[in-house]
Design a protein around this motif. Structure first.
Motif, PDB file in Angstrom:
ATOM      1  N   VAL A   1       0.883  -1.173   0.000  1.00 17.53           N
ATOM      2  CA  VAL A   1       0.000   0.000   0.000  1.00 17.53           C
ATOM      3  C   VAL A   1       0.916   1.217   0.000  1.00 17.53           C
ATOM      4  CG1 VAL A   1      -1.877   1.183   1.197  1.00 17.53           C
ATOM      5  CG2 VAL A   1      -1.698  -1.314   1.335  1.00 17.53           C
ATOM      6  N   MET A   2       0.837   1.999  -1.054  1.00 16.06           N
ATOM      7  CA  MET A   2       1.787   3.120  -1.200  1.00 16.06           C
ATOM      8  C   MET A   2       1.050   4.427  -1.473  1.00 16.06           C
ATOM      9  SD  MET A   2       3.583   1.538  -4.648  1.00 16.06           S
ATOM     10  CE  MET A   2       4.245   3.058  -5.326  1.00 16.06           C
ATOM     11  N   PRO A   3       0.349   4.940  -0.464  1.00 19.45           N
ATOM     12  CA  PRO A   3      -0.449   6.155  -0.660  1.00 19.45           C
ATOM     13  C   PRO A   3       0.442   7.379  -0.890  1.00 19.45           C
ATOM     14  CG  PRO A   3      -0.380   5.553   1.665  1.00 19.45           C
ATOM     15  CD  PRO A   3       0.302   4.444   0.916  1.00 19.45           C
ATOM     16  N   SER A   4       0.224   8.049  -2.013  1.00 24.26           N
ATOM     17  CA  SER A   4       1.067   9.206  -2.297  1.00 24.26           C
ATOM     18  C   SER A   4       0.414  10.509  -1.851  1.00 24.26           C
ATOM     19  CB  SER A   4       1.384   9.260  -3.804  1.00 24.26           C
ATOM     20  OG  SER A   4       0.194   9.350  -4.562  1.00 24.26           O
ATOM     21  N   GLY A   5      -0.834  10.419  -1.365  1.00 26.34           N
ATOM     22  CA  GLY A   5      -1.480  11.602  -0.801  1.00 26.34           C
ATOM     23  C   GLY A   5      -2.076  12.532  -1.844  1.00 26.34           C
ATOM     24  N   GLY A   6      -2.970  13.383  -1.371  1.00 30.00           N
ATOM     25  CA  GLY A   6      -3.504  14.423  -2.243  1.00 30.00           C
ATOM     26  C   GLY A   6      -4.749  14.056  -3.019  1.00 30.00           C
ATOM     27  N   PHE A   7      -5.166  12.795  -2.986  1.00 29.86           N
ATOM     28  CA  PHE A   7      -6.406  12.406  -3.659  1.00 29.86           C
ATOM     29  C   PHE A   7      -7.004  11.181  -2.959  1.00 29.86           C
ATOM     30  CE2 PHE A   7      -4.932   8.588  -5.955  1.00 29.86           C
ATOM     31  CZ  PHE A   7      -3.552   8.750  -5.891  1.00 29.86           C
ATOM     32  N   TRP A   8      -8.263  10.907  -3.296  1.00 28.98           N
ATOM     33  CA  TRP A   8      -8.983   9.795  -2.663  1.00 28.98           C
ATOM     34  C   TRP A   8      -9.379   8.804  -3.742  1.00 28.98           C
ATOM     35  CZ3 TRP A   8     -10.061   9.889   2.714  1.00 28.98           C
ATOM     36  CH2 TRP A   8      -9.725  11.095   3.358  1.00 28.98           C
ATOM     37  N   GLY A   9      -8.702   7.675  -3.785  1.00 27.03           N
ATOM     38  CA  GLY A   9      -9.022   6.645  -4.774  1.00 27.03           C
ATOM     39  C   GLY A   9      -9.803   5.511  -4.125  1.00 27.03           C
ATOM     40  N   GLY A  10     -10.452   4.724  -4.974  1.00 30.22           N
ATOM     41  CA  GLY A  10     -11.224   3.581  -4.486  1.00 30.22           C
ATOM     42  C   GLY A  10     -10.340   2.380  -4.206  1.00 30.22           C
ATOM     43  N   ILE A  11     -10.908   1.420  -3.492  1.00 24.58           N
ATOM     44  CA  ILE A  11     -10.142   0.260  -3.043  1.00 24.58           C
ATOM     45  C   ILE A  11     -10.803  -1.074  -3.415  1.00 24.58           C
ATOM     46  CG2 ILE A  11      -9.419  -1.008  -0.966  1.00 24.58           C
ATOM     47  CD1 ILE A  11      -7.674   1.412  -1.667  1.00 24.58           C
ATOM     48  N   GLY A  12     -12.102  -1.157  -3.300  1.00 31.85           N
ATOM     49  CA  GLY A  12     -12.775  -2.456  -3.399  1.00 31.85           C
ATOM     50  C   GLY A  12     -12.680  -3.128  -4.752  1.00 31.85           C
ATOM     51  N   GLU A  13     -12.498  -2.342  -5.804  1.00 24.34           N
ATOM     52  CA  GLU A  13     -12.527  -2.920  -7.142  1.00 24.34           C
ATOM     53  C   GLU A  13     -11.214  -2.883  -7.936  1.00 24.34           C
ATOM     54  OE1 GLU A  13     -16.776  -2.028  -8.921  1.00 24.34           O
ATOM     55  OE2 GLU A  13     -16.199  -0.452  -7.541  1.00 24.34           O
ATOM     56  N   PRO A  14     -10.405  -1.833  -7.820  1.00 24.12           N
ATOM     57  CA  PRO A  14      -9.316  -1.655  -8.782  1.00 24.12           C
ATOM     58  C   PRO A  14      -8.445  -2.890  -9.004  1.00 24.12           C
ATOM     59  CG  PRO A  14      -9.510   0.299  -7.411  1.00 24.12           C
ATOM     60  CD  PRO A  14     -10.470  -0.723  -6.852  1.00 24.12           C
ATOM     61  N   THR A  15      -8.071  -3.569  -7.929  1.00 23.86           N
ATOM     62  CA  THR A  15      -7.085  -4.648  -8.098  1.00 23.86           C
ATOM     63  C   THR A  15      -7.623  -5.824  -8.896  1.00 23.86           C
ATOM     64  OG1 THR A  15      -5.992  -3.970  -6.062  1.00 23.86           O
ATOM     65  CG2 THR A  15      -5.559  -6.201  -6.823  1.00 23.86           C
ATOM     66  N   ILE A  16      -8.950  -6.003  -8.917  1.00 26.84           N
ATOM     67  CA  ILE A  16      -9.514  -7.094  -9.718  1.00 26.84           C
ATOM     68  C   ILE A  16      -9.026  -6.982 -11.164  1.00 26.84           C
ATOM     69  CG2 ILE A  16     -11.669  -8.057 -10.634  1.00 26.84           C
ATOM     70  CD1 ILE A  16     -12.984  -7.084  -8.033  1.00 26.84           C
ATOM     71  N   ALA A  17      -8.910  -5.738 -11.623  1.00 25.33           N
ATOM     72  CA  ALA A  17      -8.564  -5.506 -13.024  1.00 25.33           C
ATOM     73  C   ALA A  17      -7.185  -6.036 -13.397  1.00 25.33           C
ATOM     74  CB  ALA A  17      -8.651  -4.013 -13.340  1.00 25.33           C
ATOM     75  N   VAL A  18      -6.250  -6.024 -12.469  1.00 24.35           N
ATOM     76  CA  VAL A  18      -4.895  -6.474 -12.825  1.00 24.35           C
ATOM     77  C   VAL A  18      -4.681  -7.958 -12.586  1.00 24.35           C
ATOM     78  CG1 VAL A  18      -3.734  -4.257 -12.654  1.00 24.35           C
ATOM     79  CG2 VAL A  18      -4.017  -5.650 -10.578  1.00 24.35           C
ATOM     80  N   ALA A  19      -5.621  -8.608 -11.896  1.00 26.09           N
ATOM     81  CA  ALA A  19      -5.447 -10.030 -11.565  1.00 26.09           C
ATOM     82  C   ALA A  19      -5.323 -10.873 -12.833  1.00 26.09           C
ATOM     83  CB  ALA A  19      -6.629 -10.513 -10.716  1.00 26.09           C
ATOM     84  N   ALA A  20      -6.330 -10.776 -13.694  1.00 22.78           N
ATOM     85  CA  ALA A  20      -6.349 -11.645 -14.873  1.00 22.78           C
ATOM     86  C   ALA A  20      -5.219 -11.345 -15.857  1.00 22.78           C
ATOM     87  CB  ALA A  20      -7.711 -11.558 -15.559  1.00 22.78           C
ATOM     88  N   PRO A  21      -5.020 -10.077 -16.248  1.00 21.04           N
ATOM     89  CA  PRO A  21      -3.961  -9.855 -17.244  1.00 21.04           C
ATOM     90  C   PRO A  21      -2.563 -10.211 -16.739  1.00 21.04           C
ATOM     91  CG  PRO A  21      -4.938  -7.759 -16.519  1.00 21.04           C
ATOM     92  CD  PRO A  21      -5.800  -8.860 -15.986  1.00 21.04           C
ATOM     93  N   ALA A  22      -2.292  -9.967 -15.463  1.00 23.05           N
ATOM     94  CA  ALA A  22      -0.967 -10.324 -14.939  1.00 23.05           C
ATOM     95  C   ALA A  22      -0.758 -11.832 -15.060  1.00 23.05           C
ATOM     96  CB  ALA A  22      -0.821  -9.868 -13.488  1.00 23.05           C
ATOM     97  N   VAL A  23      -1.809 -12.606 -14.734  1.00 26.30           N
ATOM     98  CA  VAL A  23      -1.693 -14.064 -14.811  1.00 26.30           C
ATOM     99  C   VAL A  23      -1.614 -14.519 -16.268  1.00 26.30           C
ATOM    100  CG1 VAL A  23      -2.959 -16.220 -14.406  1.00 26.30           C
ATOM    101  CG2 VAL A  23      -2.720 -14.531 -12.563  1.00 26.30           C
ATOM    102  N   LEU A  24      -2.437 -13.938 -17.123  1.00 25.19           N
ATOM    103  CA  LEU A  24      -2.411 -14.333 -18.543  1.00 25.19           C
ATOM    104  C   LEU A  24      -1.042 -14.046 -19.167  1.00 25.19           C
ATOM    105  CD1 LEU A  24      -5.960 -13.116 -19.630  1.00 25.19           C
ATOM    106  CD2 LEU A  24      -5.138 -15.484 -19.683  1.00 25.19           C
ATOM    107  N   ASN A  25      -0.466 -12.913 -18.809  1.00 28.66           N
ATOM    108  CA  ASN A  25       0.856 -12.589 -19.350  1.00 28.66           C
ATOM    109  C   ASN A  25       1.925 -13.542 -18.805  1.00 28.66           C
ATOM    110  OD1 ASN A  25      -0.205 -10.539 -20.902  1.00 28.66           O
ATOM    111  ND2 ASN A  25       0.187  -8.937 -19.369  1.00 28.66           N
TER     112      ASN A  25
END
Lengths: 735, 156
Positions: free
Chosen positions: A691-715
């Motif tokens: 977890v590397m928060p750089s500060g200054g904005f509020w991003g979401g948590i519950g969904e983003p990582t799902i997006a990288v799961a499949a392509p990282a594995v497929l690659n």
């Protein structure tokens, strides 16, 4: 006007509004049903609405005489930790003793009566915290100032000489102290300050701290009540079956076959497409429904099949009809024409069911004057609207009691078909609470599915192997066209389709490509689509991140170096990517002969990346290890972020390996976890979360990582086998 | 009518003999900690112990239970939420939505009774419950921590 008069008028407002709430609850014909019992069991709260003299400081904060701090939470807890995170935000500004904090859900009806004082109840799009942090923190800060002022007035000292910490107010010069519980009643009578300063992030003590969840203990011993568990006095149970063919209707049923079965009270049509059996117990209702002869009017889509949908999407890959542009720069066609080398690929992503562990359910009681509903929902206000519409009553005569969800993932936000059904059933049995619980089979047959799309990508490389042109054609289903047509753009396009390809914003593409064209050929088969945890970034990230990997290999370049060159304008994306690569040991051999793959996206306002390590033996893919990094700007509760990131790989990899709903004869083929499987612990890789928060904005948590799961594995699978897998899921693929 | 021994108490229940134990526990006895999710014995949300072994209660008709068999549900696992598995789960904040967790905890507790120090492969084989939120990594760590708590004399 004196302060006292203002205070009185404010007090009157609160008494009036909360009395209305209490009167509403009491007006219901539920003999022997104390509201406190319901909230204690069902929504985890206190009996605040029935106690107009209770020490409510403001809409967000109630302080009991024993110093208990009750923080009101408008968004829904479905596992994602929002309840705890939002409470941390309020408590940070409130300066209260965290060990004294409890939470409760205000009802949507109360929200209406109080002029929507709690704002949005919608819990989706990873927005629980990032959309409401400002006003919930302000709620805490305002309450703090009122508590300090009450203490100062009691001591007859200037407020500026007083301060608060851990629920204790201290008068600096004299050293006198009092607690929030002791001044709460006086504070509740004060008019709130118009302006409060929120703390500088550098001064946060509770935000950013990995505190334990507030809702864990009851989840360990069976005490946590989910919607499916609710019991009301005199309650009956209903099982329902809707026409399995989409848009089909109920034709007829022969209740003589089940009327005399044990416990059966009623066999009812529900709307125009479903039938329900109501019985003393749900098991009786379910077994009677299984035995009920039903005929359906299957309607115009009875022949729909996956093969036909496939053709529809294939046509859209090259068609000029109903095509919308989501992002364009330079001239992609010309760029491709002038490229030294072009690469082309077509990817496909299927329908998927949310498959929440708790099936759809709602409990309703209807009288000619009132309708109340208890249900797990991601959007209490939308549930209330659905209840009122089905009840045929003014919304002011209805209310919804929210219950923790046994999973949401988007299924319980935009859709309240289960609420509509429960109310339609209850309406036929006035004065009787009825709990409707769907079977898993019903849940599989009547989802609002992850939309189906295909994607054709063409990339152009120059002499030195750099990407100069990229053309992306998505073909397939729009969620908004079906679910939220009012959110569509003026030209008829669905901007949500382009998540991950946008030029800027929460879901911006992470690469700078001189000549870019991203299009969507909208093709909408008659299968209801829905927002599904991650929404369209899940497949779009596969399309883009796998194709970038293809381009890197075609260029003879290292996939990390190839990406890096395109990311000069995207330093935060590059930072998470470099971090996972470094932590995973990119460029060095992996343990046990595993192979690596990378993926990076910006989505839901956060920057995420993953490096997956997989091995392939006997044709089977084993994901060994994943290193994942997240930059959400501010990290409210790092240990809950870790849990969400880990969990995202379960949802994302279940989708990659196993998740597929196919259509035959107008209906979904899959019916339960035997043919719609989900990951088990044996399949779960080690996950290292950064977890590397750089500060200054509020991003979401519950969904983003799902997006990288499949392509990282497929690659990584490509790195291991040389096979490029372009169709999800992998379950039927031979390696 | 069936006579069952649940959480140490003998109870008579008036149900059709084919009724699965899950629905007897939930609807006749009001013990709703044991969950329905798939109804076909796959997902494990309905896991209870019968004579100490983890079983899927959604596919077990009450007629198949003998009168003396000891049935344990999540509500009977400990008096004070302090079974080593519950302690470990609290320490690691394992649950997310929590719906599958009673079944997960019962599966873990049965495994630890049988195998005081399970290896990862033992966990893989014994805990086949589905969790859609994705708590598996903490479940695994939780089982190892519970084994340690148990070894060090934690309440059971």
């Amino acid at each position: 006007m004196s302060k006292a008069r203002i205070a009185v008028s404010r007090r009157e407002f609160i008494i009036r509004s909360t009395t209305a709430g209490a009167g509403f609850a009491l007006g219901l014909t539920l003999p022997g049903l104390p509201r406190t019992a319901l909230t204690a069991e069902g929504t985890g709260g206190t009996d605040w609405a029935a106690d107009p003299e209770g020490p409510e400081i403001n809409a967000w904060v109630v302080i009991q005489p024993d110093d208990t701090v009750v923080i009101r939470i408008a968004r829904s807890e479905m596992g994602q930790g929002t309840l705890t995170g939002l409470a941390q935000l309020v408590a940070e500004e409130l300066e209260c003793d965290w060990s004294k904090v409890t939470t409760e859900y205000p009802t949507p009806g109360e929200n209406l009566r109080r002029d929507r004082v709690w704002g949005s109840f919608s819990t989706g799009g990873s927005r629980g915290i990032r959309d409401s942090h400002a006003y919930v923190r302000k709620g805490g800060a305002v309450a703090r100032e009122m508590l300090i002022q009450a203490a100062a007035e009691a001591w007859d000292v200037p407020k500026a000489e007083c301060s608060a910490e851990a629920s204790v107010v201290t008068h600096g010069p004299s050293g006198r102290t009092t607690t929030y519980g002791q001044v709460a009643k006086a504070a509740a009578k004060l008019w709130p300050p118009e302006h409060v300063e929120l703390k500088d992030p550098e001064d946060w003590e509770l935000i950013g701290k990995p505190v334990k969840r507030l809702d864990t203990l009851d989840k360990l011993n069976g005490k946590q009540i989910f919607g499916a568990d609710l019991t009301l006095p005199g309650m009956l149970n209903a099982a329902v079956k809707a026409c399995p063919v989409f848009t089909g209707k109920l034709d007829s049923f022969d209740d003589s076959k089940v009327r005399d079965k044990p416990g059966v009270r009623a066999v009812l049509a529900v709307g125009d497409n479903a039938v329900a059996v109501v019985a003393d117990t749900w098991w009786q209702a379910k077994t009677a429904l299984d035995a009920l002869p039903v005929t359906w009017n299957k309607g115009p889509h009875a022949d729909l099949s996956s093969a036909a949908i496939d053709e529809m999407l294939d046509e859209g890959l090259t068609s000029g009809e109903q095509v919308f542009v989501g992002n364009a720069s330079g001239d992609a066609e010309q760029g491709l024409a002038g490229a030294a080398k072009t690469i082309e690929a077509v990817y496909a992503y299927p329908y998927q069911n949310h498959a929440t562990m708790e099936t759809m359910n709602a409990t309703a009681v209807w009288t000619p004057e009132r309708c109340e509903v208890w249900c797990p929902t991601q959007d209490g206000m939308a549930a209330l609207e659905a209840a009122a519409e089905a009840a045929g009553l003014p919304i002011e005569q209805c209310d919804v009691h929210k219950i923790h969800l046994g999973g949401g993932f988007g299924r319980r936000g935009a859709f309240h078909d289960f609420v509509t059904q429960a109310v339609l059933i209850a309406k036929q049995l006035p004065d009787t609470p009825v709990k409707l619980l769907w079977t898993r089979e019903e849940d599989m047959a009547h989802g609002h599915y992850h939309p189906i799309t295909k994607c054709k990508l063409v990339g152009g490389l120059d002499e030195s192997g750099d990407l100069t042109a990229l053309k992306v054609r998505i073909s397939g289903q729009s969620i908004l066209a079906s679910v939220r047509p009012e959110w569509m753009a003026e030209d008829g396009s669905d901007p949500v389709t382009f998540q991950g390809f946008h030029a800027d914003g929460d879901h911006a593409i992470s690469y700078g490509v001189a000549n870019l064209l991203v299009e969507h050929a909208m093709r909408n088969p008659p299968v209801p689509p829905g927002f599904w945890r991650g929404v369209n970034i899940n497949q779009n990230a596969i399309y883009l991140e796998c194709f970038i990997d293809e381009l890197a290999h075609a260029a003879g370049k290292d996939p990390l170096a190839f990406r890096r060159k395109l990311m000069a304008e995207h330093p935060k994306s590059l930072a998470v990517l470099e971090t996972v690569a470094e932590k995973a040991g990119w460029g060095k051999p992996a343990a046990n002969g595993a192979h690596r793959g990378l993926a990076v996206v910006k989505t839901f306002g956060s920057y995420v990346a993953a490096c997956a390590e997989v091995s392939v033996s006997d044709g089977k893919v084993k994901v060994q290890r994943i290193v994942a990094a997240t930059d959400p700007g501010y990290a409210v509760n790092p240990q809950q972020i870790e849990a969400q990131v880990e969990g995202s790989f379960v949802y994302g990899l279940s989708a990659l390996f196993q998740g597929e709903c196919t259509i035959e004869n107008g209906a979904v083929v899959q019916s339960n976890f035997h043919d719609y499987p989900s990951m088990q612990i044996a399949d779960m890789p080690d996950v290292e979360v950064i977890v590397m928060p750089s500060g200054g904005f509020w991003g979401g948590i519950g969904e983003p990582t799902i997006a990288v799961a499949a392509p990282a594995v497929l690659n990584a699978v490509f790195a291991a086998t040389g096979q490029r897998l372009r169709r999800v899921p992998l379950k039927s693929v031979e390696l | 009518m069936a006579t069952l021994k649940i959480n140490g108490e003998r109870v008579d229940v008036d149900v059709d003999a084919s009724t699965p134990l899950l629905w007897v526990v939930r609807e006749q006895l009001g013990l709703t900690g044991t969950k329905y999710s798939c109804g076909i014995g796959i997902c494990g949300s309905c896991t209870v112990h019968v004579d100490g072994a983890a079983v899927r209660s959604c596919t077990l008709p009450v007629s198949e239970l003998a009168e003396g068999q000891e049935i344990l549900t999540i509500e009977g696992l400990s008096a004070n939420n302090d079974h080593p598995v519950q302690q470990a789960w609290a320490e690691l904040d394992v649950p997310q939505c929590g719906y599958c967790q009673p079944g997960m905890i019962m599966a873990a507790a049965a495994l630890l009774t049988e195998n005081a120090e399970p290896a990862d492969t033992d966990i893989d084989a014994a805990v086949t419950n589905i969790c859609r939120c994705g708590t598996f990594n903490r479940v695994r760590r939780g089982i190892h921590l519970a084994a340690e708590i148990k070894k060090n004399g934690g309440a059971s």
